[in-house]
Write a protein that holds these residues in place. Structure first.
Motif, PDB file in Angstrom:
ATOM      1  N   GLY A   1       0.627  -1.154  -0.023  1.00  0.00           N
ATOM      2  CA  GLY A   1      -0.231  -0.018  -0.048  1.00  0.00           C
ATOM      3  C   GLY A   1       0.752   1.088  -0.066  1.00  0.00           C
ATOM      4  O   GLY A   1       2.028   1.038  -0.152  1.00  0.00           O
ATOM      5  N   GLN A   2       0.207   2.537   0.173  1.00  0.00           N
ATOM      6  CA  GLN A   2       0.837   3.667  -0.167  1.00  0.00           C
ATOM      7  C   GLN A   2       0.830   4.673   1.191  1.00  0.00           C
ATOM      8  O   GLN A   2       1.030   5.708   1.389  1.00  0.00           O
ATOM      9  CB  GLN A   2      -0.029   4.472  -1.201  1.00  0.00           C
ATOM     10  CG  GLN A   2       0.256   3.748  -2.593  1.00  0.00           C
ATOM     11  CD  GLN A   2      -0.714   4.327  -3.681  1.00  0.00           C
ATOM     12  OE1 GLN A   2      -1.551   5.103  -3.378  1.00  0.00           O
ATOM     13  NE2 GLN A   2      -0.320   4.018  -4.665  1.00  0.00           N
ATOM     14  N   SER A   3       0.254   3.950   2.447  1.00  0.00           N
ATOM     15  CA  SER A   3       0.087   4.765   3.475  1.00  0.00           C
ATOM     16  C   SER A   3       1.471   5.257   4.229  1.00  0.00           C
ATOM     17  O   SER A   3       1.309   6.056   4.981  1.00  0.00           O
ATOM     18  CB  SER A   3      -0.718   3.747   4.372  1.00  0.00           C
ATOM     19  OG  SER A   3       0.132   2.976   5.089  1.00  0.00           O
ATOM     20  N   MET A   4       2.629   4.550   3.940  1.00  0.00           N
ATOM     21  CA  MET A   4       3.708   5.121   4.476  1.00  0.00           C
ATOM     22  C   MET A   4       4.616   5.525   3.762  1.00  0.00           C
ATOM     23  O   MET A   4       5.895   5.862   3.648  1.00  0.00           O
ATOM     24  CB  MET A   4       4.610   4.076   5.354  1.00  0.00           C
ATOM     25  CG  MET A   4       3.710   3.359   6.708  1.00  0.00           C
ATOM     26  SD  MET A   4       3.641   4.827   7.868  1.00  0.00           S
ATOM     27  CE  MET A   4       5.395   4.679   8.173  1.00  0.00           C
ATOM     28  N   GLU A   5       4.182   5.891   2.498  1.00  0.00           N
ATOM     29  CA  GLU A   5       5.022   6.664   1.373  1.00  0.00           C
ATOM     30  C   GLU A   5       5.274   8.193   2.016  1.00  0.00           C
ATOM     31  O   GLU A   5       4.417   8.558   2.635  1.00  0.00           O
ATOM     32  CB  GLU A   5       4.472   6.768   0.186  1.00  0.00           C
ATOM     33  CG  GLU A   5       4.280   5.310  -0.641  1.00  0.00           C
ATOM     34  CD  GLU A   5       3.745   5.591  -2.012  1.00  0.00           C
ATOM     35  OE1 GLU A   5       3.219   6.626  -2.523  1.00  0.00           O
ATOM     36  OE2 GLU A   5       3.861   4.320  -2.729  1.00  0.00           O
ATOM     37  N   PRO A   6       6.350   8.796   1.447  1.00  0.00           N
ATOM     38  CA  PRO A   6       7.511   8.330   0.732  1.00  0.00           C
ATOM     39  C   PRO A   6       8.414   7.628   1.244  1.00  0.00           C
ATOM     40  O   PRO A   6       9.453   7.189   0.368  1.00  0.00           O
ATOM     41  CB  PRO A   6       7.886  10.019   0.261  1.00  0.00           C
ATOM     42  CG  PRO A   6       7.640  10.639   1.395  1.00  0.00           C
ATOM     43  CD  PRO A   6       6.549  10.110   2.265  1.00  0.00           C
ATOM     44  N   ARG A   7       8.591   7.355   2.550  1.00  0.00           N
ATOM     45  CA  ARG A   7       9.624   6.420   3.109  1.00  0.00           C
ATOM     46  C   ARG A   7       9.647   5.108   2.629  1.00  0.00           C
ATOM     47  O   ARG A   7      10.552   4.471   2.444  1.00  0.00           O
ATOM     48  CB  ARG A   7       9.938   6.801   4.576  1.00  0.00           C
ATOM     49  CG  ARG A   7      11.008   6.052   5.012  1.00  0.00           C
ATOM     50  CD  ARG A   7      11.300   6.617   6.328  1.00  0.00           C
ATOM     51  NE  ARG A   7      11.739   8.165   6.075  1.00  0.00           N
ATOM     52  CZ  ARG A   7      12.126   8.829   7.247  1.00  0.00           C
ATOM     53  NH1 ARG A   7      12.319   8.533   8.225  1.00  0.00           N
ATOM     54  NH2 ARG A   7      12.541   9.848   6.825  1.00  0.00           N
ATOM     55  N   TYR A   8       8.555   4.416   2.840  1.00  0.00           N
ATOM     56  CA  TYR A   8       8.149   3.128   2.649  1.00  0.00           C
ATOM     57  C   TYR A   8       7.198   2.622   1.381  1.00  0.00           C
ATOM     58  O   TYR A   8       6.261   3.542   1.210  1.00  0.00           O
ATOM     59  CB  TYR A   8       7.651   2.421   4.082  1.00  0.00           C
ATOM     60  CG  TYR A   8       8.324   2.682   5.253  1.00  0.00           C
ATOM     61  CD1 TYR A   8       9.404   1.656   5.276  1.00  0.00           C
ATOM     62  CD2 TYR A   8       8.060   3.735   5.900  1.00  0.00           C
ATOM     63  CE1 TYR A   8      10.148   1.903   6.547  1.00  0.00           C
ATOM     64  CE2 TYR A   8       8.961   4.006   7.361  1.00  0.00           C
ATOM     65  CZ  TYR A   8       9.920   2.983   7.493  1.00  0.00           C
ATOM     66  OH  TYR A   8      10.706   3.298   8.568  1.00  0.00           O
ATOM     67  N   HIS A   9       7.726   1.677   0.633  1.00  0.00           N
ATOM     68  CA  HIS A   9       6.811   1.473  -0.648  1.00  0.00           C
ATOM     69  C   HIS A   9       6.328  -0.027  -0.523  1.00  0.00           C
ATOM     70  O   HIS A   9       7.278  -0.580   0.009  1.00  0.00           O
ATOM     71  CB  HIS A   9       7.828   1.941  -1.889  1.00  0.00           C
ATOM     72  CG  HIS A   9       8.119   3.163  -1.917  1.00  0.00           C
ATOM     73  ND1 HIS A   9       7.319   4.380  -2.372  1.00  0.00           N
ATOM     74  CD2 HIS A   9       9.329   3.926  -1.356  1.00  0.00           C
ATOM     75  CE1 HIS A   9       8.042   5.369  -2.131  1.00  0.00           C
ATOM     76  NE2 HIS A   9       9.187   5.163  -1.579  1.00  0.00           N
TER      77      HIS A   9
END
Length: 173
Positions: free
Chosen positions: A48-56
C-alpha cells in the motif's frame, strides 16, 4: 612435509568453517529469529501507499519487540480481535496515546489516524531495518530457476568433495 602442511591447513579451514557457521547461527538466534520461533524479530512486507514516501510496496521491514514504545516510532501491530481485519499486520507511526489506553497511530501518507488503538500486546515491534524492494529478491528465491540452481550447486559441491576424498585416498595408498 607437504602432506603435513596440507593436513594442518585442512584442519584449520574446517575449524574456521565450523566457527563461522556457529557465529552465523548465534547472530540469527539473537537478532533475526522471528517471534513464532521464540525470537524478538518480526518481518513486515509493506503493501500500500500509507507510509510513502519513505516506505513503498515491496519493502521488507525488520521490527524488534521492545519493552516500551514512544511517539515518532514506526511500529508494526496486529489489528485487534473483533475487527473484520483481525490479525492483519499494519506498519504505521505512533503519533500519540500511551501503552495503557492504546497508541494513536497513523500512516505518514494519511490525513487521519487509524481507527485502531494498539496496545503493547498488539505491537509486533518497532522498525529496526528497511530493505527496499525486498519483494524482488523474495520472488526470485521462490522461483523454480533459483531452486534448480541451488540443487545444482549442492550436487556440484558434493561431487567435488567426493573427488577430493578419492584423490587423497589414492595418494595415501
Amino acid at each position: 612435509m607437504r602432506n603435513n602442511l596440507g593436513a594442518a591447513f585442512e584442519r584449520t579451514n574446517k575449524a574456521g568453517s565450523i566457527a563461522l557457521v556457529v557465529l552465523t547461527c548465534l547472530f540469527w538466534m539473537h537478532f533475526l529469529r522471528p517471534e513464532s520461533l521464540g525470537g524478538r524479530a518480526g518481518y513486515v512486507l509493506v503493501s500500500g501507499q500509507s507510509m510513502e514516501p519513505r516506505y513503498h510496496t515491496g519493502d521488507l521491514v525488520l521490527v524488534h519487540s521492545h519493552s516500551s514504545y514512544s511517539v515518532g516510532q514506526v511500529i508494526a501491530y496486529r489489528v485487534p480481535k473483533g475487527d473484520a481485519m483481525a490479525g492483519a499486520q499494519v506498519i504505521h507511526r505512533i503519533i500519540g496515546g500511551d501503552a495503557r489506553r492504546g497508541f494513536v497511530v497513523q500512516g505518514d501518507n494519511r490525513t487521519q489516524p487509524d481507527v485502531w488503538r494498539p496496545k503493547p500486546a498488539d505491537v509486533v515491534g518497532a522498525k529496526t531495518l528497511r530493505i527496499p524492494n525486498a519483494i524482488v529478491v523474495l520472488q526470485y528465491l521462490r522461483s523454480p530457476i533459483f531452486l534448480a540452481l541451488l540443487a545444482a550447486c549442492f550436487v556440484f559441491v558434493h561431487v567435488l568433495s567426493r573427488a577430493g576424498k578419492d584423490e587423497q585416498q589414492a595418494s595415501a595408498a
